[in-house]
Design an enzyme around this catalytic site. Structure first.
Site, PDB file in Angstrom:
ATOM      1  N   HIS A 153      -3.880  -0.948  -9.845  1.00 39.70           N
ATOM      2  CA  HIS A 153      -4.432   0.303  -9.305  1.00 39.70           C
ATOM      3  C   HIS A 153      -3.938   1.447 -10.178  1.00 39.70           C
ATOM      4  CE1 HIS A 153      -5.851  -1.570  -5.507  1.00 39.70           C
ATOM      5  NE2 HIS A 153      -4.784  -2.338  -5.648  1.00 39.70           N
TER       6      HIS A 153
ATOM      7  N   ASN B 213     -10.774   1.020  -5.733  1.00 35.95           N
ATOM      8  CA  ASN B 213     -10.521   1.916  -4.582  1.00 35.95           C
ATOM      9  C   ASN B 213      -9.973   3.265  -5.037  1.00 35.95           C
ATOM     10  OD1 ASN B 213      -8.010   0.828  -5.297  1.00 35.95           O
ATOM     11  ND2 ASN B 213      -7.274   0.694  -3.193  1.00 35.95           N
TER      12      ASN B 213
ATOM     13  N   HIS C 186     -10.056  -9.441  -1.284  1.00 33.96           N
ATOM     14  CA  HIS C 186      -8.825  -9.074  -0.568  1.00 33.96           C
ATOM     15  C   HIS C 186      -8.963  -9.721   0.807  1.00 33.96           C
ATOM     16  CE1 HIS C 186      -5.883  -5.911   0.993  1.00 33.96           C
ATOM     17  NE2 HIS C 186      -6.449  -6.356   2.098  1.00 33.96           N
TER      18      HIS C 186
ATOM     19  N   ASN D 234       0.403  -4.620   1.272  1.00 30.32           N
ATOM     20  CA  ASN D 234      -0.655  -5.475   1.839  1.00 30.32           C
ATOM     21  C   ASN D 234      -1.094  -6.503   0.796  1.00 30.32           C
ATOM     22  OD1 ASN D 234      -0.579  -3.822   4.062  1.00 30.32           O
ATOM     23  ND2 ASN D 234      -2.546  -2.816   3.648  1.00 30.32           N
TER      24      ASN D 234
ATOM     25  N   ASP E  93      -0.892  -6.360  -8.696  1.00 29.44           N
ATOM     26  CA  ASP E  93      -1.218  -5.435  -7.594  1.00 29.44           C
ATOM     27  C   ASP E  93      -0.382  -4.154  -7.723  1.00 29.44           C
ATOM     28  OD1 ASP E  93      -2.448  -4.301  -5.434  1.00 29.44           O
ATOM     29  OD2 ASP E  93      -1.702  -5.729  -3.953  1.00 29.44           O
TER      30      ASP E  93
ATOM     31  N   HIS F 186       2.313   4.963  -5.489  1.00 26.84           N
ATOM     32  CA  HIS F 186       2.166   5.973  -4.443  1.00 26.84           C
ATOM     33  C   HIS F 186       3.243   7.031  -4.652  1.00 26.84           C
ATOM     34  CE1 HIS F 186      -0.755   3.686  -2.149  1.00 26.84           C
ATOM     35  NE2 HIS F 186       0.047   2.634  -2.104  1.00 26.84           N
TER      36      HIS F 186
ATOM     37  N   PRO G 182       0.843   1.304   1.917  1.00 29.35           N
ATOM     38  CA  PRO G 182       1.188  -0.023   1.382  1.00 29.35           C
ATOM     39  C   PRO G 182       1.027  -0.076  -0.130  1.00 29.35           C
ATOM     40  CG  PRO G 182      -0.974  -0.064   2.429  1.00 29.35           C
ATOM     41  CD  PRO G 182      -0.426   1.316   2.650  1.00 29.35           C
ATOM     42  N   GLY G 183       1.951  -0.757  -0.794  1.00 30.25           N
ATOM     43  CA  GLY G 183       1.811  -0.977  -2.230  1.00 30.25           C
ATOM     44  C   GLY G 183       3.081  -0.680  -2.970  1.00 30.25           C
TER      45      GLY G 183
HETATM   46  O1  DOR Z   1      -0.482  -2.923  -0.860  1.00 29.35           O
HETATM   47  C1  DOR Z   1      -1.610  -2.694  -1.272  1.00 29.35           C
HETATM   48  N1  DOR Z   1      -1.887  -1.545  -1.911  1.00 29.35           N
HETATM   49  N2  DOR Z   1      -2.559  -3.584  -1.064  1.00 29.35           N
HETATM   50  C2  DOR Z   1      -3.850  -3.311  -1.331  1.00 29.35           C
HETATM   51  O2  DOR Z   1      -4.670  -4.150  -1.086  1.00 29.35           O
HETATM   52  C3  DOR Z   1      -4.243  -2.002  -1.882  1.00 29.35           C
HETATM   53  C4  DOR Z   1      -3.142  -1.345  -2.562  1.00 29.35           C
HETATM   54  C5  DOR Z   1      -3.369   0.100  -2.837  1.00 29.35           C
HETATM   55  O3  DOR Z   1      -4.449   0.492  -3.255  1.00 29.35           O
HETATM   56  O4  DOR Z   1      -2.409   0.885  -2.676  1.00 29.35           O
HETATM   57 ZN    ZN Z   2      -5.547  -6.078  -1.973  1.00 28.01          ZN
END
Ligand code: DOR
Ligand code: ZN
Length: 439
Positions: free
Chosen positions: A56, A88, A175, A274, A301, A305, A319-320
């Site tokens: 991402h 996304n 996903h 996630n 992944d 953030h 999440p992430g």
């Molecule tokens: O933890 C996650 N973060 N899982 C995801 O599927 C999306 C991702 C995000 O875009 O931050």
């Molecule tokens: Zn995902």
């Protein structure tokens, strides 16, 4: 301009050799080779550059957390020569306007090939398929489509997506999360989440979609790729589907290989991801599956953030977690050090298999004369201590803060150009001069 990577062991084996790189290719492999520049890599391991199917980069829309330039630097420092940037973003990458921008911007920065992932459904809303054909035909040449972040949960939409993708010759990456089973969920459903008062995310939320999509792919004669497999049950389902001849592939993240839900006791938002961190037995099954080939590859992944999005109540943390600069070290820690795989297999799971899954012609290639010089040199004996603030990403949300991990990337080359060396990435924006990016 020619460069000699000197004294390196190919795939970590055999006698040390010199590798001459010229005109973006491996020009010669031997001993005592000369070139314009000689980089001493004695004791180090040469591998094909890594390929990340799941990154991402947040551009367009959330550049305060990451953008294509900072994410590309992180990728180069992590040993990557190609990454797939998830859809996304804001706006969502559901049209050629966005996917072509992502490809162009990546080429301008020039540190790694940034391949856009297109959305499966318009706005990631799960209702209407995107014009996959147009995105595949654009300059961004989209090869993979995913609504990652959300699941394509409607079985009829998923079925149509698989059928359409098969016709266009592209891959759908799922996903896997049945949303009716994860309403409000923030942590793996089990004793730890129960004790901590965190709403649980059952394994069945993932596994039910993996099973369903394997069957849909079977009936459509389509390929399907499972993002971030996180449970022992998913491993068994993927194994079963492969045995049935279903064209299914799967990735695992470094964090699901190394970490488990016992970390949640701190309520530290950096551990929220996630799918969630599972239990130790799941991690063991994922490691074994990666060694066996049931899980095909490692994908980061990488999910940057900003601090205000992570340093808050656990249930409110986004999440992430970051992954690009720590992936190799976590794979060495979980797979190589315990003897589950050797360096040859690191090339398989981090470079060759991901390149094959998306059909990249110039990545994951053999270390042989005439091949594109997309390369990474690793110091297998080094150790380093993770400092989120020192990573190249704009964000610092690493779950490995202050951990000492094995192995460092000492050199990354994209088409013969050094993109990272000794912990420093090359300046952005010079690739246009070298030209000739291979798609
Ligand atoms: O933890 C996650 N973060 N899982 C995801 O599927 C999306 C991702 C995000 O875009 O931050
Ligand atoms: Zn995902």
């Amino acid at each position: 301009m020619s460069t000699v990577i000197s004294g390196v062991r190919l795939y970590g084996g055999g006698e040390p050799v010199d590798v001459l790189v010229a005109d973006g290719q491996i020009a010669e492999i031997g001993t005592g080779l000369a070139g314009d520049e000689v980089i001493d890599c004695a004791g180090r391991v040469l591998l094909p550059g890594f390929v990340d199917l799941h990154t991402h980069l947040r551009e367009p829309g959330r550049e305060y957390a990451e953008d294509i330039e900072t994410g590309s630097a992180a990728a180069a420092l992590g040993g990557y020569t190609a990454v797939f940037a998830m859809a996304n973003t804001d706006p969502v990458a559901d049209s050629p306007v966005v996917t072509d921008h992502v490809w162009h911007r990546g080429q301008q920065v020039g540190l790694v090939d940034v391949h856009p992932v297109g959305a499966v459904t318009v706005g990631l809303k799960g209702k209407q398929l995107t014009e996959m054909g147009l995105m595949a035909a654009g300059v961004g040449k989209v090869r993979m489509f995913s609504d990652d972040g959300v699941c394509v949960d409607d079985p009829l939409i998923m079925r149509r997506a698989l059928e359409y993708a098969t016709g266009v010759g592209v891959l759908i990456a799922q996903h896997a999360e049945e949303p009716r089973l994860t309403v409000g969920a923030v942590a793996h459903e089990g004793p730890n989440a129960a004790r901590l008062g965190l709403a649980g995310w059952p394994r069945a939320a993932e596994e039910s979609i993996v099973a369903r999509d394997a069957l849909l792919a079977r009936d459509a004669g389509a390929r399907v790729h499972i993002c971030h497999a996180s449970t022992a049950g998913t491993v068994e389902l993927v194994r079963w589907a492969k045995e049935q001849g279903v064209s299914i592939t799967a990735e695992v993240t470094p964090h699901h290989l190394l970490l488990d839900d016992t970390r949640l006791t701190s309520y530290d938002g950096r551990n929220r991801v996630n799918p969630p961190l599972r239990e130790a037995d799941d991690a063991i099954a994922l490691r074994q599956a990666l060694a066996d080939g049931v899980i095909d590859c490692v994908a980061t992944d990488h999910a940057p953030h900003a601090a205000h999005e992570k340093m808050c109540e656990f249930a409110n943390a986004r999440p992430g977690m970051l992954g690009l600069q720590t992936a190799l070290s976590v794979v060495v820690e979980t797979m190589v050090r315990p003897g589950l795989i050797g360096w040859r297999d690191v090339a398989r799971v981090m470079s060759e298999a991901p390149a094959r899954i998306v059909g990249l012609p110039d990545q994951g290639r053999p270390l042989a004369v005439g091949e594109p010089a997309n390369l990474v040199v690793v110091d297998p004996d080094a150790e380093w201590t993770v400092d989120g603030g020192a990573l190249a990403s704009r964000s610092d949300n690493t779950p490995y803060e202050s951990m000492t991990l094995p192995a460092t990337v000492t050199l990354t080359m994209l088409r013969g150009r050094v993109t990272a060396r000794d912990g420093k990435s090359a300046p952005a924006g010079r690739s246009a001069a070298t030209g000739g990016s291979a798609q």
